[in-house]
Design a protein around this motif. Structure first.
Motif, PDB file in Angstrom:
ATOM      1  N   ARG A 170      16.455  23.870  -3.822  1.00 46.29           N
ATOM      2  CA  ARG A 170      17.021  23.085  -2.733  1.00 46.29           C
ATOM      3  C   ARG A 170      18.445  23.579  -2.473  1.00 46.29           C
ATOM      4  N   VAL A 171      18.878  23.472  -1.218  1.00 50.66           N
ATOM      5  CA  VAL A 171      20.215  23.916  -0.829  1.00 50.66           C
ATOM      6  C   VAL A 171      21.117  22.696  -0.703  1.00 50.66           C
ATOM      7  N   GLY A 182      21.777  14.736  -0.276  1.00 54.28           N
ATOM      8  CA  GLY A 182      22.641  15.836  -0.691  1.00 54.28           C
ATOM      9  C   GLY A 182      22.035  17.218  -0.604  1.00 54.28           C
ATOM     10  N   PHE A 183      20.830  17.327   0.007  1.00 52.99           N
ATOM     11  CA  PHE A 183      20.179  18.626   0.135  1.00 52.99           C
ATOM     12  C   PHE A 183      19.754  18.863   1.588  1.00 52.99           C
ATOM     13  N   VAL A 184      19.757  20.128   1.997  1.00 53.93           N
ATOM     14  CA  VAL A 184      19.303  20.494   3.337  1.00 53.93           C
ATOM     15  C   VAL A 184      17.798  20.284   3.445  1.00 53.93           C
ATOM     16  N   VAL A 185      17.373  19.655   4.520  1.00 54.13           N
ATOM     17  CA  VAL A 185      15.949  19.518   4.819  1.00 54.13           C
ATOM     18  C   VAL A 185      15.528  20.767   5.591  1.00 54.13           C
ATOM     19  N   PRO A 186      14.617  21.579   5.057  1.00 54.44           N
ATOM     20  CA  PRO A 186      14.230  22.809   5.758  1.00 54.44           C
ATOM     21  C   PRO A 186      13.785  22.509   7.186  1.00 54.44           C
ATOM     22  N   ARG A 214      19.517  31.810  -5.733  1.00 53.83           N
ATOM     23  CA  ARG A 214      20.196  31.734  -4.441  1.00 53.83           C
ATOM     24  C   ARG A 214      19.112  31.513  -3.389  1.00 53.83           C
ATOM     25  N   VAL A 215      19.249  30.447  -2.617  1.00 54.06           N
ATOM     26  CA  VAL A 215      18.187  30.012  -1.714  1.00 54.06           C
ATOM     27  C   VAL A 215      18.597  30.239  -0.268  1.00 54.06           C
ATOM     28  N   GLY A 216      17.661  30.714   0.533  1.00 51.04           N
ATOM     29  CA  GLY A 216      17.892  30.913   1.954  1.00 51.04           C
ATOM     30  C   GLY A 216      16.699  30.448   2.762  1.00 51.04           C
TER      31      GLY A 216
END
Length: 594
Positions: free
Chosen positions: A399-400, A430-434, A455-457
């Motif tokens: 998770r980002v 606290g995390f980006v929702v794809p 490292r997540v992208g």
């Protein structure tokens, strides 16, 4: 029968030449006499009946059918076409996920007698020790292996970390080894063109050694291509079109026309046919062949077969795979059936399927009807084990993190020919929702030289995934790479690969669907060819079940090159999202609040 380590000097032996001359005159019998075959003449393009007399590893005579009957061993070639042994001018054994011994056992019976191996996969994991192992593993094979010195370890310095770092000193050391035939594909194109001190010194080591410098000129043209070649690079296999092929032929590069990008071959064949002749600078290579394809279809023989099916003259395809290749290697003993040359000879049953009935290497009958006549010698693979220096992961590792309610994120748009994208995304807990239209990609350093936090992208243009794929076969640093539609399946696949000591895994709906252990450097298995091929086929089938591929670019193979950071455009690495064109490196895809 093994390849003599003293080649090509072994043919300079005075006693051998005296015996061959006497046999050619008719004063003594041939050791081997091949009778009744149709010679494919690589110089004139003719198909003509001929018999071949062999003394030791040397061709002593090519003469009219029936002119001689005095062979100690006679091989009936009736109905067969006689070709020199096939030469693969650029390839990576590791891409087939088997050891060099298993690779040799698979391709020699198909007519491949020489390969040019860039072991940069082993080099990226184990450094000089990996390259030394590659050299040792080729010493006692029935396959001639020209080993090259990996030029780009890592492929994109500053953008990624592999298991080693080859500077000019390391390059000079490798080039001093007699078994090293030159510098392998130079992938840091921007570094070469910009005269980066590191790359300039690496190329200078090759130029000083007098050994060839091989290239990777993807997307280069005009002034950039001229600069790349002026630096000392003399070959390329990274074609993108028929026009690109012509431009690089006109520029004077040796072309290694590769079979791994089949969708380009018809256009390249049409371009060569329109030209009306085969330039002597066109050679053939496999580059990368997966285990199941190698087992079922073969190596360079499969490339020849497909080119002919796409309309290339059989004589041209064979010339590219033999005589032209020998010219590139500077090996006048290879690539031609003629008196005074080395007796690497294949008896093909036809010029369509290219099924090899017999294969001779150095004058000895080495394989018949798809099988070697001797067992192959395996090198101890213990030095290649225990390379997964990474702990288990959790779903939260994929998770980002972000602050606020909504953020702008950078994306990597399109497979293969990547470009930057930007989208808005919600933040939850606290995390980006794809965002819709994206999937996750994560790369974790696994060589023990830096932290192993993934490292997540975000990838765009990769469709909608119903699970996850993890692999340590991830060009060229071969870090742990995970693709997926959700963090839970990504963690399951990643932990399966970590537990296996490297390899590949597919997960979906909270369960593990398939796993292939590749415990040697996380790249290779020492299991038999059949077992590795079956295991990889299962991975491919499981991947097909969770992804709707869209050829020619969104294909299964794209998963293994998505981290190739030396190519233009953004790529996810273990350090973040790197772009060698702009020099940008983003540790997080989060650009800021909306």
């Amino acid at each position: 029968m093994t390849i003599a380590p003293t080649e090509p000097q072994d043919l300079a032996d005075n006693a051998l030449r005296s015996r061959a001359v006497a046999a050619a005159r008719g004063d003594m019998p041939f050791d081997v006499l091949i009778t009744g075959g149709m010679l494919v003449d690589m110089v004139t393009g003719e198909l003509r009946p001929a018999d071949i007399g062999i003394v030791g590893p040397l061709i002593a005579s090519v003469h009219a059918c029936g002119a001689r009957q005095d062979g100690r061993k006679v091989i009936d070639a009736s109905g067969c076409f006689l070709s020199p042994g096939l030469i693969d001018t650029h390839m990576h054994v590791e891409s087939s996920m088997v050891t060099p011994a298993t690779y040799a056992q698979t391709v020699v019976p198909r007519g491949v007698t020489t390969i040019v191996w860039d072991p940069h996969e082993l080099g990226n994991v184990l450094g000089l020790a990996g390259v030394r192992w590659a050299v040792e593993a080729c010493r006692n094979l029935p396959l001639r292996v020209v080993v090259l010195a990996p030029s780009c370890v890592p492929a994109a310095p500053g953008m990624e970390l592999s298991g080693a770092d080859f500077d000019s000193q390391a390059m000079a050391e490798m080039l001093s080894w007699p078994e090293i035939g030159g510098i392998a594909e130079v992938m840091n194109m921007r570094g070469v063109i910009g005269r980066d001190p590191r790359m300039s010194a690496i190329l200078q080591a090759g130029l000083t050694s007098g050994k060839p410098v091989c290239g990777h000129a993807r997307g280069l043209g005009g002034a950039d291509l001229a600069a790349f070649m002026a630096a000392g690079v003399s070959s390329d296999h990274e074609l993108v079109s028929g026009d690109d092929l012509m431009a690089k032929l006109r520029a004077g590069l040796t072309i290694e026309l590769r079979g791994s990008h089949d969708h380009l071959l018809p256009e390249c064949v049409a371009t060569l046919n329109k030209l009306g002749h085969l330039p002597p600078t066109v050679t053939l290579c496999t580059d990368d062949v997966f285990a199941d394809d190698l087992a079922q279809k073969g190596g360079l023989d499969d490339v020849v077969r497909r080119l002919v099916a796409y309309g290339l003259k059989p004589q041209w395809a064979l010339q590219a795979a033999t005589l032209n290749a020998s010219l590139r290697l500077g090996r006048p003993d290879l690539g031609l059936i003629a008196a005074g040359r080395r007796a690497d000879i294949v008896l093909f049953e036809d010029l369509v399927a290219f099924q090899a009935r017999h294969v001779l290497v150095n004058g000895k009958l080495t394989a018949s009807d798809g099988r070697l006549h001797q067992a192959v010698w395996e090198t101890d693979a213990a030095p290649l084990r225990e390379t997964m220096k990474i702990d288990r992961v959790t779903a939260d590792d994929f998770r980002v993190p972000a602050e606020g309610a909504k953020v702008r994120i950078a994306t990597i748009n399109r497979p293969r020919f990547t470009q930057w994208g930007e989208v808005e995304a919600l933040v939850q807990d606290g995390f980006v929702v794809p965002p819709a239209g994206t999937i996750l990609i994560a790369v974790a350093h696994r060589h023990g030289r830096a932290d192993s936090r993934p490292r997540v992208g975000f990838l765009e243009g990769w469709g909608a995934w119903r699970g996850a794929i993890c692999t340590t076969v991830s060009h060229d640093s071969h870090n742990l790479t995970v693709f997926g539609g959700n963090p839970q399946d990504m963690a399951i696949a990643a932990n399966a690969v970590i537990a296996a000591g490297g390899g590949m895994a597919v997960a979906s709906q909270g369960k593990l669907d398939a796993v292939l252990a590749l415990p040697l450097c996380g790249l290779v298995s020492d299991a038999p060819m059949r077992d590795v091929a079956t295991g990889f086929a299962a991975i491919r089938a499981a991947a097909d079940a969770i992804v709707d591929w869209q050829p020619p670019y969104l294909v299964f193979k794209a998963c293994f090159g998505a981290t190739l950071a030396c190519n233009p455009g953004p790529h996810q690495t273990d350090r973040g999202i790197g772009d060698v064109t702009t020099g940008m490196l983003l540790q997080s895809p989060v650009l800021g609040p909306v």
